[in-house]
Write a protein that holds these residues in place. Sequence first.
Motif, PDB file in Angstrom:
ATOM      1  N   ILE A  20       6.024 -18.521  -5.401  1.00 15.73           N
ATOM      2  CA  ILE A  20       5.268 -17.469  -4.703  1.00 15.73           C
ATOM      3  C   ILE A  20       4.480 -17.979  -3.497  1.00 15.73           C
ATOM      4  O   ILE A  20       4.093 -17.207  -2.640  1.00 15.73           O
ATOM      5  CB  ILE A  20       4.344 -16.666  -5.649  1.00 15.73           C
ATOM      6  N   SER A  21       4.258 -19.296  -3.447  1.00 18.46           N
ATOM      7  CA  SER A  21       3.489 -19.813  -2.306  1.00 18.46           C
ATOM      8  C   SER A  21       4.366 -20.237  -1.138  1.00 18.46           C
ATOM      9  O   SER A  21       3.875 -20.670  -0.115  1.00 18.46           O
ATOM     10  CB  SER A  21       2.625 -21.007  -2.735  1.00 18.46           C
ATOM     11  N   GLY A  61       6.131 -18.579   0.883  1.00 21.29           N
ATOM     12  CA  GLY A  61       6.166 -17.672   2.033  1.00 21.29           C
ATOM     13  C   GLY A  61       7.581 -17.241   2.382  1.00 21.29           C
ATOM     14  O   GLY A  61       7.950 -17.134   3.554  1.00 21.29           O
ATOM     15  N   TRP A 106       9.043 -14.476   2.172  1.00 21.97           N
ATOM     16  CA  TRP A 106       9.140 -13.188   2.871  1.00 21.97           C
ATOM     17  C   TRP A 106       9.189 -13.380   4.387  1.00 21.97           C
ATOM     18  O   TRP A 106       9.763 -12.608   5.095  1.00 21.97           O
ATOM     19  CB  TRP A 106       7.949 -12.302   2.511  1.00 21.97           C
ATOM     20  N   ASP A 107       8.503 -14.418   4.848  1.00 15.81           N
ATOM     21  CA  ASP A 107       8.384 -14.603   6.287  1.00 15.81           C
ATOM     22  C   ASP A 107       9.290 -15.692   6.839  1.00 15.81           C
ATOM     23  O   ASP A 107       9.222 -15.997   8.013  1.00 15.81           O
ATOM     24  CB  ASP A 107       6.931 -14.919   6.650  1.00 15.81           C
ATOM     25  N   LYS A 121      12.292 -17.178   8.514  1.00 13.88           N
ATOM     26  CA  LYS A 121      13.322 -16.626   9.405  1.00 13.88           C
ATOM     27  C   LYS A 121      13.944 -17.781  10.164  1.00 13.88           C
ATOM     28  O   LYS A 121      13.238 -18.551  10.827  1.00 13.88           O
ATOM     29  CB  LYS A 121      12.684 -15.615  10.356  1.00 13.88           C
ATOM     30  N   GLU A 131      15.111 -10.695  15.678  1.00 15.68           N
ATOM     31  CA  GLU A 131      13.702 -10.355  15.886  1.00 15.68           C
ATOM     32  C   GLU A 131      13.206 -10.954  17.204  1.00 15.68           C
ATOM     33  O   GLU A 131      13.496 -12.115  17.499  1.00 15.68           O
ATOM     34  CB  GLU A 131      12.886 -10.934  14.721  1.00 15.68           C
TER      35      GLU A 131
END
Lengths: 375, 377
Positions: A16-17, A19, A21-22, A24, A97
């Motif tokens: 969970i640490s 990151g 999700w971010d 890329k 992005e």
Amino acid sequence: MNYRFRLLIIILLAVISAGCWDSKDIDKRSFVMGVAFDLEKTGQDLVMTLELPVLKSFETGTDGGSSNTKKTKAVISTTGTSIAKMAAGFEARLWRELSFGHTKVIIIGEELAREGIGEIIDFFDRNPKVERRLKLVIAQGEARDIFKTAAVREPIASTYLYQMLEVVTPTTRVITHNFQDSLRYLEHNGDTILPRVRGTDEELIVAGSALIKDYKFNAWLGENETRAVAFIFNTVLGGVITANVDNINYSYAIRKTTTKIRPQLGDNNQLVFTIDINAKGDITEVFSEVPVNITEDLIKKIQAKLNQIIADDMHHTLKKFQELKTDPIGLSILTKRRYPKFWNQNKAHWKEVIVPEIKFEVKTNFIIRHAGILS
Amino acid sequence: MKTRDTLLNQEIPVIVINVILGVATINLPSRLARSAGPDGIIAFIAASCIALIAAFLIVCLVMRFPDQGFAEYSPKLVGVIPGFILNILLTMYFLYGTAVVLRTFSDTAKVFLLPRTPLEVIMISMLFTAAVLARNGLQPIARSCQIILFLFFVPLLLLPFFISIFDFGEFLPLFQTDFHSMMKAAIGSIFALTGAEVLLVIGSHVHIKRGFMRLTLLGVLTAAALTLLIVSLTFGSLSVEQTAKLQDPIFEMIKYLPVPVLFIERVDLFIFGIWIVLAYSTILILLFTLSHHLAETFKVDSSKNFVIPAAVAIYYLAKIPVNDIEIERFGSFFNIGWLILVFGIVPLFLLLSYIRKQGQPLLAKSEKKEKKRKANP
């Protein structure tokens, strides 16, 4: 059990640490090097143009050299009324992005700047990824044309322009302020001075500047006027001034300058600004058919001429600002600091009433230290 | 007292500095610039004086009851039921304070670093990491804080040498704000200086109380000086107007300044790293204090079992604010709580301890006696 529980905690923390999700990958990002804004022909919509490097073109070939046969950049445009919406549109078109973290320049076209630049700035001011060291410039003509320039040694026009504005020690013809500096003046009273740029097929020309009044383009400033402003902003890092004494041109290379501006409020509420310019430099060229002996008298004459040139430029530029009822050089900031009561009484009509009435005392002190290696 | 729950003298300022410096430091310049303009510097100095007085009162109370925590002496001073209520209120205070810190940290991290990561994940990760260490007692926390202190102390002291754009004129005009607004700005900025109140709970764990006052005040003063340095640098480089406009101006200041060492283009990432570690140490100390106070309130030997339930409560409380404005309001309520605790309950307890002849005389006197005794055996 205890050991297993600890192991579980470590694994959970690692998951969970991280990151994720971010995360890329670099190939899933479009690095925007420069953004240009113009007004559409109908005068309703904005035209947003991006300059993006094609990262594949920079990869090293099998022979060790880069494969420079490929296109090094992509220039794409879209129209719209909101920058955020246009940026989202670009992302959909590119499937990548947009990354503004490496953006070097924001260029605003002349016609759009006449309508106002406030709306353009907000998107970048609000974005946490944007570097505040980027440059905000006004293009003479269409801003997107700047990206058409393909210099032989600098294929990415945005980097080329940024480097020209950042490494400007050989000239005093430009304002070297970055985005944050420009915002500081703009958001104080809506006025500032931004560099002017125009492009040809193979090179970019940065000279002179654009005067912004109430967030709108108001007038062009010539190269000497821009030099005067650069002295006021205390951003002169170098450059050459030519002084003509007895029909001979002497080139004076600036090595160091300092400018101090002090407001003084007189008995009858007359505001006087003293501008004190001190410069040190060297004579690097004497443009003469016959050798000229640099004597003490001649040095004094050249110094006096230099003092006169810059003082004249200063008076001319400041008079222009007064006639245009604008304060792009932060006179109001200095007054507010020194005479807060006077400022509070007059801030509502500062540009309209007070600025045209200000008196300026320009003191210049140019010193020649060396005259090259010739005795 | 277990060995792992003792605090060495040199660890007092370390704990105080670590708990004070944290998330609130980042947006403090903005709050000061908005509420008092250039006078924000004066307001912050006033706030620092308030924090020093607060620390003095706290230590006075701790030294009256050197071997007891707040939960133990409060029933003796105000009675069992009011004492219990006050203990619950202090629990709520630490719960709320930790939630404010956690939420402010998570929101800022989301904006600048992890825009796609759910807020819940950022909060849980931070709480979980803090909980692991908080369960292990005070001594591991103090040792970690010493390492953390070295991590940010040196970069912070070096920072002014890399600030190439600085205008002293930005501090002018001074004294243009009226007294009421100045005090409002000072009180508004107090959140960035709170933290010494953890000593009400963990102060009793200090092994030798000699120099307790001096070390605590040194801790508060150091934290205040470092914060003042950061505020001054932000005002001088970004301008007061721009600082007021930005939410977290320190990050923007780093992005604006010319890069001193060219190979580190994104120097802001180092600052983010330091800031995360600082936020961690604040949350860690507050979480331990909260769980320890709960253990003392309910007379349980170990605070270990209270850490996770406390973390869960903090998590749910931190989730309440919806947006930036509510988070700021959330923080301002904490300031009120701090003022009531430090300038209401602490002096009241001190007064009651004298009236009811509870506790010991201040340690300075006993120290003198001890010295005399040593001199004349």
